[in-house]
Design an enzyme around this catalytic site. Sequence first.
Site, short mmCIF file in Angstrom:
data_model
loop_
_atom_site.label_atom_id
_atom_site.label_comp_id
_atom_site.label_asym_id
_atom_site.label_seq_id
_atom_site.Cartn_x
_atom_site.Cartn_y
_atom_site.Cartn_z
N ARG A 99 9.42 2.90 11.28
CA ARG A 99 10.46 2.46 10.33
C ARG A 99 11.78 2.17 11.05
NH1 ARG A 99 10.02 8.32 7.47
NH2 ARG A 99 7.88 7.59 7.52
N ASP A 130 4.11 -0.96 11.33
CA ASP A 130 3.62 0.36 10.96
C ASP A 130 3.02 0.99 12.22
OD1 ASP A 130 2.81 1.94 8.22
OD2 ASP A 130 1.55 2.40 9.94
N SER A 167 6.94 7.33 12.99
CA SER A 167 6.72 6.03 12.36
C SER A 167 7.52 4.91 13.04
CB SER A 167 7.13 6.10 10.89
OG SER A 167 8.48 5.75 10.74
N ASP A 181 0.80 -1.23 0.00
CA ASP A 181 0.00 0.00 0.00
C ASP A 181 0.83 1.28 0.00
OD1 ASP A 181 1.04 -0.37 2.51
OD2 ASP A 181 -0.84 -0.18 3.61
N HIS A 182 2.10 1.19 0.39
CA HIS A 182 2.91 2.41 0.50
C HIS A 182 3.64 2.74 -0.80
CE1 HIS A 182 2.24 2.05 4.79
NE2 HIS A 182 3.02 3.07 5.05
N ARG A 217 -0.18 13.00 9.92
CA ARG A 217 1.14 13.58 10.19
C ARG A 217 1.40 14.77 9.27
NH1 ARG A 217 4.07 7.80 11.21
NH2 ARG A 217 3.40 7.76 13.38
C1 MIC Z 1 4.15 6.53 8.26
O1 MIC Z 1 2.97 6.85 8.33
O2 MIC Z 1 5.07 7.26 8.63
C2 MIC Z 1 4.49 5.16 7.71
C3 MIC Z 1 5.12 5.36 6.39
O3 MIC Z 1 3.32 4.41 7.51
C4 MIC Z 1 5.43 4.48 8.70
C5 MIC Z 1 6.01 3.23 8.23
C6 MIC Z 1 7.15 3.40 7.28
O4 MIC Z 1 7.97 4.30 7.45
O5 MIC Z 1 7.23 2.60 6.36
C7 MIC Z 1 4.78 4.19 10.05
O6 MIC Z 1 3.84 4.86 10.41
O7 MIC Z 1 5.28 3.35 10.80
FE1 SF4 Z 2 0.02 4.90 5.02
FE2 SF4 Z 2 1.34 5.64 7.24
FE3 SF4 Z 2 -0.11 7.40 5.85
FE4 SF4 Z 2 -1.32 5.52 7.18
S1 SF4 Z 2 -0.06 7.15 8.04
S2 SF4 Z 2 -1.80 6.16 5.11
S3 SF4 Z 2 0.05 3.79 6.96
S4 SF4 Z 2 1.73 6.34 5.15
#
Ligand code: MIC
Ligand code: SF4
Length: 643
Positions: free
Chosen positions: A537, A119, A535, A64-65, A379
Site C-alpha cells: 500500500r 498488492d 503490504s 476483492d478487498h 499475515r
Molecule cells: C494486504 O494483504 O496487506 C493487502 C491488503 O492485500 C495489501 C494491499 C493493500 O493494502 O491494499 C498488500 O498485500 O499489498
Molecule cells: Fe487479500 Fe492481501 Fe489477504 Fe491476500 S493477503 S487475501 S490480497 S488482503
Amino acid sequence: MGLTIAQKIIKNHLVCGEMKTGNEIGLKIDQTLTQDATGTMAYLQFEAMGIERVKTELSVAYIDHNTLQAGFENADDHRYIQTVTKKHGIRFSRPGNGICHQVHLERFAVPGKTLIGSDSHTPTAGGIGMLAMGAGGLDVAVAMGGGTYYITMPRMIKINLKGRLSAYVGAKDVILEVLRMLSVKGGVGAIVEYGGDGVKTLSVPQRATITNMGAELGATTSIFPADETTKEFLIAQGRGEAFTPLCSDEDAVYDEEYTVNLSALKPLAACPHSPDNVKPVSELAGKKINQVCIGSCTNSSMLDMLTVAAMLKGKTVHPDVSLSISPGSKQVYTMLARCGALADLIAAGARILECACGPCIGMGFSPNSAGVSLRTFNRNFLARSGTADAQVYLVSPETAAASAIAGVFTDPTGLGEGVCVEMPAKFEVDDNLIELPASVEEAAGVTVERGPNIKPIPVGKAPDEDLRSTFILKVGDDITTDHIMPAGTKVLPYRSNVPKLSEFCFTVCDPTFPQHAKAAGGGVILGGANYGQGSSREHAALVPLYLGIKAVVAKSFARIHVANLINFGIVPLTLANPDDYEKFSQGDEIEVIGFKEAVKNKDEAMVVCKATGARAKVRLNFSARQREILLAGGTLNYTKQNG
Ligand code: MIC
Ligand code: SF4
C-alpha cells in the site's frame, strides 16, 4: 555460467542495467493487476499521466478487498474502477469473481512472463513459473503506460524440496518452515526459487500457497519451475496453449541454498504477531480457540476447500468456535456448490462468506476481545484482524479444520490416515464476470464515474537545502505498513481520500500521532530494521507525505515500501551503523546539513541531534534515477518535468 529460473525471465525482459546483484535494473512488464484498495489510487495516477490506452499485453483490475459496503464509499470506488478500466483498455474482474491472486493464477498467469501487481502477494503467480512482483500503485500505473519497472537485481536463494508431504501436512507448512528458517527479513533483496525432487509432488495451487507467502520473507518474489504439473493445471483451466517449460540450468549459481524435507514436516503455526514466529502445532495442542477463518489468497484453492469440506463432512463446528470460509474465486465457489462440498461445509456450521479477502484484511469477522483466532491467511500483524488484543495464529487448512471441530489447537496428523482429495482434471471455466474494456473507437464515449470520496493526491516537494526537523516518532524493528497505515472496515473506505485516511496514520503505535504530526507540521520518522515490511500500500507513504514527513531514518527498509517512499519524495536514510539508533529519542530535534546536496550526489550524510550533539552517519543508497525523482519531489513531478 548457467542461469536460474528468475535470471532467465529477467534476461528476456531486461530494458536497462546490468544483471549484477545489487544493481538497479529495468524490466519490461507483460501483465499488471490491481485490486480495489490500491487500484483507485493507481488509476488516478494512470489518468494523471494522460495515456489513453494501456500498453501491456494484459492488465486486469480486481474488486476483492473493499467488498463490505457499509456506506457509499466502496461502491463508488468500484464504479470508478469499472469505468476507468473500460475507458483505458483494462479488464475488470467484478466483485464476486474472487481474490485477485487466485483468479489471476487460474485465468491469466503465464510461465516465463512478467507481472507486477499493486498488492504484495502478486508472487502467487510464481507458482506457475511467472516472475510476479508486488509494487506500489504508481509503479503499476507507469507499467500500464508501457514504462519500465525498476528493481534492485536480487540475489538468488534456492530451496531444495525433497520427499513428499505426509497426510494432513500442507503446502502452508512448507512456507511456515521456510519462514521459521529465514525470518521475515531473510528474503530481503532476494528471489526464492524452489527446486529438487519434491517439486513434482506439489500441485500448482500448493506451489502458489508457497510463493504467495514468500512475500512474508521480504523477498522480491518466489518462483517454481514450469513443468508437466504446470502444463496439466493450465490444460485443466482450458489454457494449455499458455504453457512453456521453464527450469533453472544445471550449473545455475545460487547465493544461498537450503533444503526442506517434505516427508519430515509437521503441522506448524505462526504465533502472534509475526509470520515468522513459528512453532509446531503439537506444542500448542489443547489451547482453547475462539475463531477459525479459512480462505485468503494463500489457502482458498479448490484443493484447500475440498480438503476442509472432507474433514468437516458429517461433523459440527465446536460450539465455542466461529468458523468462516471464503472460497478464493467464483470458479472454486461454483465447483464446490456443484459437487456438494459446499453443503458439507454449511451443514457443519461454517459461516460462508463471499469470495473476497474478507477477514484477512479486517473486512468483517473480527475476533472477540482477546480472542484466539486460527487463520489460513498470511499475515498476523498486530490489530490487522480489527480486534486490537486478538491473538492470531496462521495455520494450514488442515490444522484449521481439525481445530474448528475440536475447539482447541489440534495437530491434524493425529487424526489418522488423512482425507484423499484430488485436483479436478478439468475446472469449470466461465469468465462471465470479467468485463472486457471498450474498443479504441468506443473508449472516447465512456464516462468515468467519480464519487465524492475521491480526493486529490498529495504531491511531494523538492528537499530543503538543509534538513532541520524533529524525530516525531521512534518505532522498533519490523514495523509493518499495517502499523503505518492500518486497514479494516473503518479505514479502507478512505483509500482514495488521503485527508480522511491521515486520521488513522500510525495509530496502532501511537493513537495521538495524526494530531501530533499535524500540529508539528510534520517531521522525520526513526525506524528499526525492515521498516515498512508487509503490504504494497503506497498509502503508507502518501499519508505520511500529507502529514509533512520529509524523511525516514531506519536501520533497513523493506523493498516495496522504500520504492513507495521514493515515488512520493520522502527520503529514506539508512543508518550506516544500526547501533546509532539507540543514540536518538523521540522528540529530538535533528539536522542534516547539506541535505539536498547529499540527495543529489552523495552516498552519505550526517544526522546530528541539536540538544545532545549525538551523530549518526546515514547512507543514501540511490540510483541516479532515484536521486532525480527525490530531487523533483516524487515520481509524479519527475514524470511531468520529463514529459
Ligand atoms: C494486504 O494483504 O496487506 C493487502 C491488503 O492485500 C495489501 C494491499 C493493500 O493494502 O491494499 C498488500 O498485500 O499489498
Ligand atoms: Fe487479500 Fe492481501 Fe489477504 Fe491476500 S493477503 S487475501 S490480497 S488482503
